[in-house]
Write a protein that holds these residues in place. Structure first.
Motif, PDB file in Angstrom:
ATOM      1  N   CYS A  20       0.888  -1.069  -0.033  1.00 32.07           N
ATOM      2  CA  CYS A  20       0.339   0.044   0.074  1.00 32.07           C
ATOM      3  C   CYS A  20       0.807   1.521   0.219  1.00 32.07           C
ATOM      4  O   CYS A  20       0.454   2.107  -0.764  1.00 32.07           O
ATOM      5  CB  CYS A  20      -0.735  -0.394   1.096  1.00 32.07           C
ATOM      6  SG  CYS A  20      -1.872  -0.919   0.552  1.00 32.07           S
ATOM      7  N   ALA A  21       1.824   1.222   0.763  1.00 34.56           N
ATOM      8  CA  ALA A  21       2.753   1.967   0.999  1.00 34.56           C
ATOM      9  C   ALA A  21       3.357   2.848  -0.023  1.00 34.56           C
ATOM     10  O   ALA A  21       3.396   3.949  -0.887  1.00 34.56           O
ATOM     11  CB  ALA A  21       3.793   2.475   2.162  1.00 34.56           C
ATOM     12  N   GLY A  22       3.569   1.847  -0.981  1.00 43.66           N
ATOM     13  CA  GLY A  22       4.765   1.432  -2.045  1.00 43.66           C
ATOM     14  C   GLY A  22       4.058   2.392  -3.776  1.00 43.66           C
ATOM     15  O   GLY A  22       3.920   2.637  -4.382  1.00 43.66           O
ATOM     16  N   SER A  23       2.241   1.984  -2.954  1.00 46.86           N
ATOM     17  CA  SER A  23       1.564   2.216  -3.883  1.00 46.86           C
ATOM     18  C   SER A  23       1.209   3.452  -4.134  1.00 46.86           C
ATOM     19  O   SER A  23       1.032   4.147  -5.223  1.00 46.86           O
ATOM     20  CB  SER A  23      -0.153   1.311  -4.605  1.00 46.86           C
ATOM     21  OG  SER A  23       0.360   0.104  -4.491  1.00 46.86           O
ATOM     22  N   VAL A  24       0.949   4.522  -2.835  1.00 45.84           N
ATOM     23  CA  VAL A  24       0.940   5.181  -2.649  1.00 45.84           C
ATOM     24  C   VAL A  24       2.005   6.672  -3.556  1.00 45.84           C
ATOM     25  O   VAL A  24       2.184   6.963  -4.154  1.00 45.84           O
ATOM     26  CB  VAL A  24       0.894   6.002  -1.132  1.00 45.84           C
ATOM     27  CG1 VAL A  24       0.755   7.035  -0.601  1.00 45.84           C
ATOM     28  CG2 VAL A  24      -0.691   5.558  -0.774  1.00 45.84           C
ATOM     29  N   LEU A  44      -2.912   9.542  -4.029  1.00 45.36           N
ATOM     30  CA  LEU A  44      -3.489   7.409  -5.052  1.00 45.36           C
ATOM     31  C   LEU A  44      -5.025   7.927  -4.919  1.00 45.36           C
ATOM     32  O   LEU A  44      -5.336   8.189  -3.275  1.00 45.36           O
ATOM     33  CB  LEU A  44      -3.079   6.832  -4.374  1.00 45.36           C
ATOM     34  CG  LEU A  44      -3.182   5.308  -5.028  1.00 45.36           C
ATOM     35  CD1 LEU A  44      -3.046   5.390  -6.651  1.00 45.36           C
ATOM     36  CD2 LEU A  44      -3.044   4.317  -4.227  1.00 45.36           C
ATOM     37  N   VAL A  45      -5.968   7.921  -5.811  1.00 44.06           N
ATOM     38  CA  VAL A  45      -7.613   8.126  -6.260  1.00 44.06           C
ATOM     39  C   VAL A  45      -7.836   6.578  -5.959  1.00 44.06           C
ATOM     40  O   VAL A  45      -6.910   5.654  -6.938  1.00 44.06           O
ATOM     41  CB  VAL A  45      -7.158   8.875  -7.407  1.00 44.06           C
ATOM     42  CG1 VAL A  45      -9.484   8.380  -7.383  1.00 44.06           C
ATOM     43  CG2 VAL A  45      -7.345   9.884  -7.534  1.00 44.06           C
ATOM     44  N   LEU A  46      -8.175   6.104  -4.509  1.00 42.57           N
ATOM     45  CA  LEU A  46      -9.271   4.135  -4.728  1.00 42.57           C
ATOM     46  C   LEU A  46     -10.612   4.708  -5.199  1.00 42.57           C
ATOM     47  O   LEU A  46     -11.270   5.032  -4.517  1.00 42.57           O
ATOM     48  CB  LEU A  46      -8.072   4.318  -3.275  1.00 42.57           C
ATOM     49  CG  LEU A  46      -6.994   4.263  -3.176  1.00 42.57           C
ATOM     50  CD1 LEU A  46      -7.116   5.103  -1.030  1.00 42.57           C
ATOM     51  CD2 LEU A  46      -6.338   3.312  -3.601  1.00 42.57           C
TER      52      LEU A  46
END
Length: 128
Positions: A20-24, A44-46
Motif C-alpha cells: 500500500c505504501a509503495g502504491s501511494v 492515490l485515488v482509490l
C-alpha cells in the motif's frame, strides 16, 4: 507452533502495508490544484469497491486461517501439542481462495447486479 502462525500473519500484514505504501509513493501526480493543496503533490485515488473487496477478503482469510488452525491435538508419543488441519478445513481455505478469484473475475457484473438491486430498493414508487 504459535511462533509459525504469528510469523505468517505478521509477515502478511507487513507485506500489505508495504504494498500500500509503495502504491501511494509511486502513484502519478494529478494536476487537480485543490487536491494538491490538500494532500500534497502525490496522492492515490482509490476505488471504494476495490478497497472494500480487498479488506473484506483479507478479513475472511484471517478468519478462515484461524478456523483451520484452531484444532490442537496432544501427541502422546512426543508429549507435545500439534495443530491438526483436517481435509475439510483445508478445502475451506481453498474454497475461500476460489471465491476470491471468482469475485475478482466477475467484479463488474457483481457491481452491476448490486447497483440494480440498490436502485430497485431506492425507487419503489417509480415501479408502479
Amino acid at each position: 507452533s504459535s511462533l509459525g502462525l504469528g510469523t505468517i500473519v505478521g509477515s502478511e500484514i507487513f507485506n500489505q502495508l508495504i504494498i500500500c505504501a509503495g502504491s501511494v509513493y509511486s502513484s502519478k501526480v494529478h494536476s487537480n490544484d485543490e487536491s494538491v493543496k490538500k494532500y500534497g503533490e502525490r496522492f492515490l485515488v482509490l476505488d471504494r469497491t476495490m478497497v472494500v473487496r480487498e479488506v473484506g477478503f483479507y478479513a475472511l482469510s484471517i478468519i478462515l486461517l484461524y478456523v483451520a488452525l484452531s484444532e490442537v491435538v496432544w501427541d502422546k508419543n512426543d508429549q507435545v501439542e500439534r495443530i491438526n488441519v483436517s481435509l475439510f478445513k483445508a478445502c475451506l481455505l481453498f474454497g475461500g481462495y476460489l471465491l476470491y478469484v471468482v469475485v475478482c473475475v466477475y467484479m463488474e457484473q457483481i457491481m452491476a447486479i448490486i447497483g440494480f438491486v440498490l436502485a430497485w430498493e431506492e425507487a419503489p414508487s417509480e415501479r408502479l
